[in-house]
Write an enzyme that holds these catalytic residues in place. Structure first.
Site, PDB file in Angstrom:
ATOM      1  N   GLY A   1       0.810  -1.314   0.067  1.00 30.22           N
ATOM      2  CA  GLY A   1      -0.034   0.010   0.087  1.00 30.22           C
ATOM      3  C   GLY A   1       0.736   1.244  -0.031  1.00 30.22           C
TER       4      GLY A   1
ATOM      5  N   CYS B   1     -27.501  -8.003 -16.672  1.00 30.13           N
ATOM      6  CA  CYS B   1     -27.028  -8.107 -18.282  1.00 30.13           C
ATOM      7  C   CYS B   1     -27.972  -8.337 -19.128  1.00 30.13           C
ATOM      8  CB  CYS B   1     -25.632  -8.966 -18.210  1.00 30.13           C
ATOM      9  SG  CYS B   1     -24.905  -8.657 -19.879  1.00 30.13           S
TER      10      CYS B   1
ATOM     11  N   CYS C   1     -26.243 -11.471 -21.361  1.00 26.08           N
ATOM     12  CA  CYS C   1     -25.795 -12.782 -20.688  1.00 26.08           C
ATOM     13  C   CYS C   1     -26.744 -13.177 -19.394  1.00 26.08           C
ATOM     14  CB  CYS C   1     -24.311 -12.935 -20.479  1.00 26.08           C
ATOM     15  SG  CYS C   1     -24.023 -12.100 -19.131  1.00 26.08           S
TER      16      CYS C   1
ATOM     17  N   CYS D   1     -22.597  -6.324 -19.519  1.00 24.34           N
ATOM     18  CA  CYS D   1     -21.492  -6.590 -18.604  1.00 24.34           C
ATOM     19  C   CYS D   1     -20.334  -5.625 -19.091  1.00 24.34           C
ATOM     20  CB  CYS D   1     -21.159  -8.110 -18.596  1.00 24.34           C
ATOM     21  SG  CYS D   1     -21.905  -9.210 -18.030  1.00 24.34           S
TER      22      CYS D   1
ATOM     23  N   CYS E   1     -18.997 -11.806 -20.181  1.00 19.98           N
ATOM     24  CA  CYS E   1     -20.115 -11.724 -20.882  1.00 19.98           C
ATOM     25  C   CYS E   1     -19.899 -12.893 -21.984  1.00 19.98           C
ATOM     26  CB  CYS E   1     -20.346 -10.467 -21.395  1.00 19.98           C
ATOM     27  SG  CYS E   1     -22.275 -10.056 -21.776  1.00 19.98           S
TER      28      CYS E   1
HETATM   29 ZN   LIG Z   1     -23.193 -10.100 -19.490  1.00 17.66          ZN
END
Ligand SMILES: [Zn+2]
Lengths: 286, 185
Positions: free
Chosen positions: A29, A238, A241, A263, A269
């Site tokens: 970090g 989505c 999909c 997506c 996807c």
């Molecule tokens: Zn998708």
């Protein structure tokens, strides 16, 4: 390829970047300064990520490059072609097949695995920058763990909007020590930063900073007891999909304002559609 | 064996391959990896020699612990790093006993904890048993044979400042960055 340096950069530059990567892994970090080099592409194209990738690649790697989740943008295609040409590596769009993934603004939906390396392009590495422009001061704040101002800023969000309005580059704390900017990923992706089996490297070219998360590092999004962090996304499935658990982009599909949600991760996807999953508009889109 | 032999035969490719191993080792403290791309003169082992060539160059002052004079010329030829005292060293190379006491090396600054030394340590033994290691890069815990416990615990107490260790034995390496918590088994 013998006319080129392997992966474009000369050996001494790669060695300098590699030393910075090791320090970054040793201090999760923390932003390690490095002497960023000119790359044959503009800064906005992720030269920090490109330099990290150049320092990490080996000839038998299989590289994936994504830009906001997509493998086929000009930026992603150009970077992929650059390393095919200068390092002779294989390329892929499949998250599961990639050994190194360079990304701008997303973490793949498919969980990463042991041995993979995820390299982020970072525009502004300093999470305290908009609170304090002077680097000498932000370094001091990190050294003293003076992160109160950051909490005040998030709390002002709550006062003004009823919730924390920050939805990208949402700040995190690494192993209870450094506050870190995860790059402009949507906060939906923040939980994937933590306890990830892959090595995560972050490179800011213009700002000349490298930072890192070793595998299995604990990463917590800053929040409050009465306003806990929520990894939110658009409340849709989505349209291609049918995925309900992936991060979605809203796309305008015609000039009368019809919209669809798809997506943002194109590999995710496509893989789902190839497996027979369909969404509301799958027929139309096909 | 002369100073001119035993470097990387194909520097760009072997440096890339060697660094990948070193990076995995630093990212996963306590895990043991094979790394033997260089062939330095005795008494330096191949792993320690490889790490030295991966990291050292004219920009990295290196402290060579006593007992390693035989590799002075080898380092000068293949890495070109200036040899310095412990207090000015970005890298140090030698046997564990010869590197002590550790408080001679730079641990970095509060604002710049990365300005600290990395110690490349030659050990007679490096096995996945012994001290219990936890921390970033370690899923649950790992075991690693260490030459001592207390110095590593004292180093962890300095975090985020501190030293980073690349432990070597023959052809093998394991890393122990400052972030790792070390306990008796
Ligand atoms: Zn998708």
């Amino acid at each position: 390829m013998s006319d080129y340096n392997f992966a474009y950069l000369d050996e001494q530059t790669k060695r300098m970047i590699r030393r910075a990567i090791l320090k970054a892994l040793a201090i999760p970090g923390y932003q390690v300064p490095f002497a960023s080099r000119e790359m044959p592409m503009p800064y906005g194209w992720g030269t920090g990520g490109v330099q990290l990738t150049a320092a990490c690649l080996v000839p038998d790697d299989r590289l994936k490059v994504i830009d906001q989740g997509a493998d086929d943008t000009t930026n992603a295609v150009s970077i992929r072609a650059f390393f095919q040409r200068t390092a002779g590596v294989a390329v892929t769009t499949a998250t599961t097949q990639a050994t190194v993934i360079q990304t701008r603004h997303r973490i793949p939906e498919t969980p990463l695995t042991d041995g993979q390396i995820l390299i982020y392009q970072v525009p502004i590495p300093e999470p305290l920058r908009f609170l304090e422009p002077r680097e000498t001061e932000t370094r001091r704040m990190h050294a003293l763990e003076e992160y109160g101002l950051m909490h005040v800023k998030l709390y002002e969000d709550i006062a003004r909007h009823g919730q924390i309005a920050t939805s990208y580059a949402y700040p995190v704390k690494v192993e209870g020590r450094y506050v870190m900017d995860p790059s402009p990923i949507p906060k939906f992706d923040n939980p994937k930063l933590s306890d990830n089996p892959a090595i995560q490297l972050f490179g800011a070219g213009r700002e000349q900073r490298i930072y890192a998360l070793p595998p299995w590092t604990q990463v917590v999004s800053l929040d409050f007891d009465d306003h806990p962090f929520v990894a939110s996304k658009a409340d849709h499935a989505c349209d291609l999909c049918g995925a309900r658990d992936s991060y979605l982009d809203e796309v305008v599909t015609d000039d009368v304002g019809s919209r669809m949600f798809v997506c943002s991760d194109t590999d995710h996807c496509t893989t789902r559609r190839d497996a027979g999953h369909t969404g509301r508009l799958a027929e139309v889109a096909a | 064996m002369t100073a001119l032999t035993g470097g990387f035969a194909d520097p760009a490719i072997q440096s890339a391959q060697g660094f990948r191993v070193l990076m995995q080792a630093m990212a996963r403290p306590g895990t043991i990896h094979d790394l033997a791309l260089a062939v330095p003169p005795a008494p330096l082992g191949r792993a320690a020699g490889t790490v030295a060539l991966l990291l050292a160059d004219p920009t990295t002052p290196l402290h060579l612990a006593q007992g390693h004079d035989a590799i002075r010329d080898w380092l000068a030829f293949h890495a070109g790093c200036p040899l310095v005292g412990p207090d000015r060293a970005a890298l140090a190379l030698g046997r564990w006993d010869d590197l002590l006491p550790l408080d001679r090396f730079a641990i970095g600054l509060p604002d710049y904890p990365d300005r600290s030394a990395t110690l490349i340590v030659a050990l007679d033994r490096l096995e996945a048993q012994g001290a219990r290691l936890t921390g970033p890069g370690i899923r649950d815990q790992v075991s690693l044979s260490l030459p001592d416990i207390a110095p590593f615990r004292a180093n962890r107490a300095l975090f985020p400042m501190g030293l980073d260790f690349i432990l070597t034995c023959g052809d093998r390496i394991a890393c122990l960055p400052r972030s790792t918590v070390v306990e008796d088994a």
